[in-house]
Design an enzyme around this catalytic site. Structure first.
Site, PDB file in Angstrom:
ATOM      1  N   LYS A  96       1.004  -4.063   9.238  1.00 27.84           N
ATOM      2  CA  LYS A  96       2.147  -3.759   8.543  1.00 27.84           C
ATOM      3  C   LYS A  96       2.914  -2.798   9.508  1.00 27.84           C
ATOM      4  O   LYS A  96       2.525  -1.826   9.899  1.00 27.84           O
ATOM      5  CB  LYS A  96       1.949  -3.234   7.239  1.00 27.84           C
ATOM      6  N   CYS A 151       4.266   3.597   8.624  1.00 25.46           N
ATOM      7  CA  CYS A 151       4.764   4.685   7.933  1.00 25.46           C
ATOM      8  C   CYS A 151       5.656   5.495   8.795  1.00 25.46           C
ATOM      9  O   CYS A 151       5.113   5.951  10.061  1.00 25.46           O
ATOM     10  CB  CYS A 151       3.258   5.684   7.320  1.00 25.46           C
ATOM     11  N   ASP A 195      13.366  -3.264  -0.299  1.00 24.75           N
ATOM     12  CA  ASP A 195      14.174  -3.284  -1.163  1.00 24.75           C
ATOM     13  C   ASP A 195      14.125  -4.536  -2.066  1.00 24.75           C
ATOM     14  O   ASP A 195      15.222  -4.890  -2.694  1.00 24.75           O
ATOM     15  CB  ASP A 195      15.693  -3.571  -0.446  1.00 24.75           C
ATOM     16  N   PRO A 245       0.806  -1.163  -0.001  1.00 26.16           N
ATOM     17  CA  PRO A 245      -0.017  -0.111  -0.024  1.00 26.16           C
ATOM     18  C   PRO A 245       0.564   1.163   0.125  1.00 26.16           C
ATOM     19  O   PRO A 245       1.781   1.345   0.843  1.00 26.16           O
ATOM     20  CB  PRO A 245      -0.731  -0.121   1.390  1.00 26.16           C
ATOM     21  N   ARG A 286       8.364   0.108  -4.203  1.00 27.44           N
ATOM     22  CA  ARG A 286       8.778   1.141  -5.191  1.00 27.44           C
ATOM     23  C   ARG A 286       9.245   0.533  -6.471  1.00 27.44           C
ATOM     24  O   ARG A 286       9.390   1.291  -7.406  1.00 27.44           O
ATOM     25  CB  ARG A 286       9.942   1.836  -4.434  1.00 27.44           C
TER      26      ARG A 286
END
Length: 340
Positions: free
Chosen positions: A140, A101, A205, A17, A228
């Site tokens: 998460k 976050c 990563d 997300p 990402r």
């Protein structure tokens, strides 16, 4: 792997997300190319309770993307419980709580990874949400607040004890933000903990099929979450699945193929958000499909400043005509923002 009764198959791949990224059009693209599980952008509990239009819009989910989770964040227990009930009514397959976050405006208020500084409150909030909804609840989070408080092994046990159905761990502390390399060592330790019986999903990563395979093999995680590396590359899920199945790498899509993917993504963005919103949302994605093309600066500038969808399509056709024979293996997607 199963999250409660949700069967995701062997070695499932998750789309992380991401705020301002994982809208319905991007979820469509990633689901089309093999994501086993997708999530909404994270939604503030306060925004849902205030009936804020932006927060409410993020509750929109579609049958094509199932299984799909709605992710929530907040720093107070009662609003999070109420928001979880509202999210459940929207019809997702699970509710995910964001305790990861690291952004200052979120963590600084005690939400997101800020909750790692108050583990009893984190656990109590989770317990209350689990008790308030019938859907599976997942979490998460990160390794800890900083290098001196990497307490994820303890946190994982406590969250499992109050009823979560799965745990995703990003391999950095809050203090690291997105700097340095993700450390999967503690993720593996959580998975190897004999007390842990729920699925453990690793995140951080993962940018290649080899890295995804290594995460499964070295750390024994049940699933891998990708953030990402999906920018400009929604087919990464297909790449990884092909590699896990065959041990061989797939060729990268050609420039012409990427143009068609970008057009499809644009069409879906327009379908879900209308012309103005659809174009503005696509700007963060368009040039990512073509990162690495030589002499592309002027064309990239057009792609991220045009407002007319027909002009954008014409520019994409120009990309296909001009760079159609370029070696696609040299195109390297570049992240635009951060995985939350």
């Amino acid at each position: 792997m199963k999250i409660a009764t949700i069967d995701l198959g062997e070695k499932p791949l998750f789309l992380a997300p991401m705020e301002d990224v994982t809208d319905p059009s991007f979820r469509f693209m990633c689901k089309r190319y093999g994501a086993d599980m997708v999530y909404t952008e994270f939604i503030p509990s306060d925004g849902l309770i205030r009936d804020a239009s932006k927060a409410l819009a993020k509750l929109n989910i579609f049958d094509y993307e199932r299984p799909v989770g709605i992710q929530l964040y907040g720093h107070e227990i009662e609003p999070m419980v109420e928001a979880a009930r509202m999210a459940e009514a929207a019809g997702p397959d699970l509710i995910d709580i964001n305790f990861g976050c690291p952004v200052r405006k979120i963590a600084g208020r005690g939400a997101g990874s800020g909750m790692m500084r108050d583990v009893p409150k984190m656990v109590e909030m989770t317990r209350r949400i689990v008790g308030a909804v019938k859907l599976p609840v997942t979490v998460k989070t990160r390794l800890g607040w900083d290098d001196d408080s990497k307490n994820i092994v303890e946190i994982a046990e406590r969250l499992q004890d109050v009823g979560i159905a799965a745990l995703t761990i990003h391999g950095r502390t809050r203090a690291q933000m997105y700097r340095g390399e993700a450390d999967w060592t503690l993720i593996g330790e959580v998975k190897r903990n004999p007390r842990m019986t729920i699925p453990v999903i690793g995140n951080g990563d993962i940018g290649s099929p080899q890295q995804a395979a290594g995460a499964f093999d070295r750390y024994g995680v049940d699933g891998v979450m990708i953030g990402r590396a999906t920018y400009g590359r929604p087919w990464i899920f297909t790449e990884i699945r092909h590699y896990l199945t065959t041990g061989r790498l797939m060729p990268q899509p050609s420039v012409r193929e990427r143009v068609e993917l970008a057009k499809l993504h644009l069409d879906k963005s327009l379908e879900f958000k209308g012309e103005k919103g659809g174009v503005l949302e696509m700007r963060r994605h368009l040039s990512c499909y073509f990162k690495g093309l030589p002499d592309f600066k002027a064309t990239r500038l057009k792609l991220v400043t045009l407002f007319d969808p027909d002009e954008i399509r014409a520019t994409l056709d120009y990309v296909a005509e001009t760079w159609g024979d370029f070696d696609a293996s040299e195109i390297v997607p570049q992240p635009l923002s951060h995985n939350v």
